[in-house]
Design a protein around this motif. Structure first.
Motif, PDB file in Angstrom:
ATOM      1  N   MET A 164      24.324  61.453 -21.559  1.00  0.00           N
ATOM      2  CA  MET A 164      24.498  60.354 -22.507  1.00  0.00           C
ATOM      3  C   MET A 164      23.155  59.697 -22.828  1.00  0.00           C
ATOM      4  O   MET A 164      22.894  59.349 -23.985  1.00  0.00           O
ATOM      5  CB  MET A 164      25.509  59.339 -21.946  1.00  0.00           C
ATOM      6  CG  MET A 164      26.929  59.910 -21.865  1.00  0.00           C
ATOM      7  SD  MET A 164      28.072  58.960 -20.839  1.00  0.00           S
ATOM      8  CE  MET A 164      28.295  57.486 -21.798  1.00  0.00           C
ATOM      9  N   LEU A 165      22.303  59.525 -21.822  1.00  0.00           N
ATOM     10  CA  LEU A 165      20.972  58.960 -22.068  1.00  0.00           C
ATOM     11  C   LEU A 165      20.135  59.878 -22.956  1.00  0.00           C
ATOM     12  O   LEU A 165      19.407  59.399 -23.830  1.00  0.00           O
ATOM     13  CB  LEU A 165      20.249  58.707 -20.743  1.00  0.00           C
ATOM     14  CG  LEU A 165      20.586  57.405 -20.045  1.00  0.00           C
ATOM     15  CD1 LEU A 165      20.008  57.380 -18.635  1.00  0.00           C
ATOM     16  CD2 LEU A 165      20.086  56.222 -20.846  1.00  0.00           C
ATOM     17  N   ASP A 166      20.230  61.180 -22.729  1.00  0.00           N
ATOM     18  CA  ASP A 166      19.515  62.136 -23.580  1.00  0.00           C
ATOM     19  C   ASP A 166      19.992  62.031 -25.026  1.00  0.00           C
ATOM     20  O   ASP A 166      19.198  62.057 -25.959  1.00  0.00           O
ATOM     21  CB  ASP A 166      19.711  63.570 -23.085  1.00  0.00           C
ATOM     22  CG  ASP A 166      18.944  63.863 -21.819  1.00  0.00           C
ATOM     23  OD1 ASP A 166      18.063  63.054 -21.449  1.00  0.00           O
ATOM     24  OD2 ASP A 166      19.232  64.897 -21.185  1.00  0.00           O
ATOM     25  N   GLU A 167      21.306  61.913 -25.195  1.00  0.00           N
ATOM     26  CA  GLU A 167      21.879  61.781 -26.539  1.00  0.00           C
ATOM     27  C   GLU A 167      21.388  60.496 -27.200  1.00  0.00           C
ATOM     28  O   GLU A 167      21.066  60.476 -28.385  1.00  0.00           O
ATOM     29  CB  GLU A 167      23.409  61.785 -26.459  1.00  0.00           C
ATOM     30  CG  GLU A 167      24.109  61.691 -27.794  1.00  0.00           C
ATOM     31  CD  GLU A 167      23.909  62.920 -28.672  1.00  0.00           C
ATOM     32  OE1 GLU A 167      24.053  62.774 -29.906  1.00  0.00           O
ATOM     33  OE2 GLU A 167      23.616  64.014 -28.155  1.00  0.00           O
ATOM     34  N   LYS A 168      21.316  59.433 -26.413  1.00  0.00           N
ATOM     35  CA  LYS A 168      20.869  58.138 -26.941  1.00  0.00           C
ATOM     36  C   LYS A 168      19.425  58.200 -27.433  1.00  0.00           C
ATOM     37  O   LYS A 168      19.054  57.528 -28.399  1.00  0.00           O
ATOM     38  CB  LYS A 168      21.004  57.070 -25.854  1.00  0.00           C
ATOM     39  CG  LYS A 168      20.729  55.672 -26.339  1.00  0.00           C
ATOM     40  CD  LYS A 168      20.788  54.712 -25.179  1.00  0.00           C
ATOM     41  CE  LYS A 168      19.477  54.124 -25.072  1.00  0.00           C
ATOM     42  NZ  LYS A 168      18.839  53.413 -24.206  1.00  0.00           N
ATOM     43  N   SER A 169      18.623  59.022 -26.805  1.00  0.00           N
ATOM     44  CA  SER A 169      17.200  59.074 -27.177  1.00  0.00           C
ATOM     45  C   SER A 169      16.927  59.956 -28.386  1.00  0.00           C
ATOM     46  O   SER A 169      15.796  60.020 -28.857  1.00  0.00           O
ATOM     47  CB  SER A 169      16.381  59.575 -25.986  1.00  0.00           C
ATOM     48  OG  SER A 169      16.702  60.916 -25.723  1.00  0.00           O
TER      49      SER A 169
END
Length: 165
Positions: free
Chosen positions: A89-94
């Motif tokens: 999810m953090l990767d997607e957010k970035s």
């Protein structure tokens, strides 16, 4: 053999092979490969009402108990799964530019729902998860963003629709 507390495997007075927590690549194999003995079932399977193994079952009966919530919130297997989902999810957010921070959050949360429940978050779920993330970030601080997202991923895993779909 997913992580389990010591001496949980077996009964008092019996001599059986000790449970050895899997390491390396074996640690992340799917539960289809979980070691089972006839008398000693993997505890999480019992909590989630595993069917008997005498005959094949097409699907699990939908149940939900407080013990299942304790497992999804505290079991090391679910914690590690929540942490892995949080990283995704953090990767997607970035992936999206800073100017679109709301869209970044929405995309990350939708990814979490898609991975766990095979659908996007409903608008009310999206708002609730965003509010929860804000509270988690206040609690752990913005320097520990992974911990806040892990808490959110853990909550997604613990939703009734994730457990009983």
């Amino acid at each position: 053999m997913p992580p389990q507390p010591e001496k949980i495997w077996g009964r008092l007075g019996t001599t059986i092979k000790d449970w050895k927590n899997a390491e390396g690549e074996d640690r992340y194999r799917r539960a289809v490969y979980t070691f089972i003995k006839r008398q000693y079932t993997y505890p999480s399977f019992v909590t989630f009402d595993m069917e008997s193994r005498e005959i094949s079952h097409a699907r699990r009966i939908p149940t939900n108990t407080p013990l299942q919530a304790l497992v999804t919130l505290n079991d090391p297997v679910f914690y590690e799964a929540a942490q892995a989902l949080a990283k995704l999810m953090l990767d997607e957010k970035s992936k999206i530019a800073e100017a679109y921070s709301d869209q970044r959050l929405d995309n990350a949360i939708h990814l979490g729902f898609q991975r766990v429940m095979s659908r996007h978050a409903k608008p009310i779920e999206l708002k609730t998860v965003k509010d929860t993330l804000t509270l988690a970030l206040e609690e752990v601080g913005t320097d520990n963003e992974l911990a806040a997202w892990t808490a959110v991923a853990s909550i997604i895993f613990n939703l009734d629709s994730a457990l009983t779909r």
